[in-house]
Each structure stands twice: as structure tokens, then as C-alpha cells.
Design an enzyme around this catalytic site. Structure first.
Site, mmCIF file in Angstrom:
data_model
loop_
_atom_site.group_PDB
_atom_site.id
_atom_site.type_symbol
_atom_site.label_atom_id
_atom_site.label_comp_id
_atom_site.label_asym_id
_atom_site.label_seq_id
_atom_site.Cartn_x
_atom_site.Cartn_y
_atom_site.Cartn_z
ATOM 1 C CG HIS A 228 -0.330 0.273 2.444
ATOM 2 N ND1 HIS A 228 -0.241 -0.519 3.595
ATOM 3 C CD2 HIS A 228 -0.103 1.425 2.991
ATOM 4 C CE1 HIS A 228 0.327 -0.199 4.458
ATOM 5 N NE2 HIS A 228 0.609 1.382 4.399
ATOM 6 C CB SER B 202 3.339 1.698 6.175
ATOM 7 O OG SER B 202 2.018 1.852 7.121
ATOM 8 C CG ASP C 162 -0.146 -4.159 2.787
ATOM 9 O OD1 ASP C 162 0.534 -3.240 1.603
ATOM 10 O OD2 ASP C 162 -0.590 -3.395 3.604
#
Length: 218
Positions: free
Chosen positions: A56, A166, A87
Site C-alpha cells: 500500500h 508502514s 501487502d
């Protein structure tokens, strides 16, 4: 130490498709996230060094650049493989200067267990330098990943994971046991990791087939 030097800041310019008006694209967006280097001669034989981050973080990317810890230089990179379901994405630096003076890359460890202490490293919003937070694994569960809505094994930790974290590694004894990827907006000190086992399965797929072939399902 050396493990912290393996963590990179990822800068991404992306343009998402406009599904309501498919003949035009949406505006360019700038985002930052984290990533880290691994050694892998099979996935990227030319250099033997790959960069792991979240899918993402680099979805619909136009340009991707990475910055090493302690350096002001942003190196051009490209998305080599991307697994939206789990992901995880593999980046490679296209700038030869990136490979100068690299630290010893991280290694994948085993998936952390309940109550294991972990250290999450990355570049969350609120500053430009590396951030280190410490927590324990408070839950091991199968949950839907928000990027794909597919259900995979997930580690819940009580260390704060914020925007920009992230793609950063969760470390235990100097090895990567997970990748930070989600947080709960309406809760405090709850973050989620993609376990090392899920990451290893993604990388094994790339080594076996030379591309991402998705996960089997019943």
C-alpha cells in the site's frame, strides 16, 4: 546498531485511478513510509540486495525514492514485485550509488510469539529521523488486511505504529520478525504486523516462479 542502519525512508509519488471517471486520473499524491534491506541473490541477481516495504506504500506509484539512515540523498528505486493481497512489495534501487557503504542487510527471523518483546523501527510522521518503539506481541490472530480485505495471520502489538511506520521492520534479537503495516484509528497503542512467515511465503513464491503468483484459496 547495524540493524537500525538497514531501515530506509521511502518517498512515493502516486496517481490513483479514477474509477468514477476512468478516462482521467486523480491528482498526484506524495507519501512517505519505511522499508528495509535484505540480501537475496535469487530475486535480484544483479545486486543481491532487495528492499522490502508495504504494497500500500507504493501502490499506483509514478516515482519511488529511498533514503538511507543518516544520509540526505534520495536514490531512485523501482517496484520489482508487489503482492497486494499480503501487502508486501519488493523494491530495488536503480541508482548504483545506493549500494556504496551498505550495512549488513537484515535477515528474516521466525514469526514472533505471544508476549515476545519486539522493536519497531521506521520513519513515522512527526519528524524526519529514525523512530524506535518497543512493545510486546499482545495477540496472534487471522484478520483481514485493510489493503486487500484478504485474511492472513496478523500480529497485534502494543507499540505505537503511526503513518509513515508502514513497511518498517519489527526486530527481535536483531532479526526481522514482522513488518509494520496497520494501526487502529480509534484505539491507543495498538499496531499490527505482517508476520515473518507471511513475508517468507511471498519471497519463496518470487524465488520459485520469478513473479508473484498470488495465494491459493479454497
Amino acid at each position: 546498531g547495524t540493524a537500525l542502519s538497514c531501515v530506509l525512508k521511502v518517498y512515493c509519488t502516486s496517481v490513483r485511478p479514477n474509477f468514477a471517471q476512468p478516462w482521467q486520473m486523480k491528482r498526484q499524491q506524495e507519501s512517505t513510509s519505511s522499508g528495509f534491506i535484505l540480501r537475496d541473490e535469487q530475486i535480484f541477481p544483479a545486486r543481491g540486495i532487495i528492499i522490502l516495504t508495504n504494497a500500500h506504500s507504493v501502490a499506483h506509484s509514478v516515482t519511488v525514492r529511498v533514503r538511507k539512515h543518516g544520509s540526505p540523498v534520495k536514490h531512485v528505486a523501482k517496484v520489482l514485485h508487489i503482492g497486494h493481497e499480503c501487502d508486501v512489495a519488493v523494491l530495488v534501487a536503480e541508482d548504483p550509488a545506493f549500494y556504496d557503504d551498505l550495512p549488513e542487510p537484515l535477515q528474516l527471523g521466525h514469526t514472533a510469539r505471544l508476549q515476545d518483546p519486539v522493536t519497531v523501527v521506521g520513519y513515522p510522521t512527526g519528524g524526519d529521523n529514525l523512530s524506535v518503539t518497543v512493545g510486546v506481541v499482545s495477540r496472534v490472530d487471522v484478520q483481514a488486511y485493510s489493503h486487500s480485505s484478504e485474511r492472513f495471520l496478523t500480529l497485534q502489538i502494543d507499540a505505537a505504529i503511526n503513518a509513515g511506520n508502514s513497511g518498517g521492520p519489527a526486530l527481535k534479537a536483531g532479526r526481522c520478525v514482522g513488518i509494520a503495516f496497520e494501526t487502529l484509528d480509534d484505539a491507543e497503542n495498538i499496531g499490527y504486523l505482517i508476520p515473518a512467515a507471511v513475508v517468507a511465503r511471498f519471497l519463496d513464491d518470487l524465488r520459485s516462479h520469478g513473479e508473484y503468483t498470488r495465494w491459493c484459496s479454497l
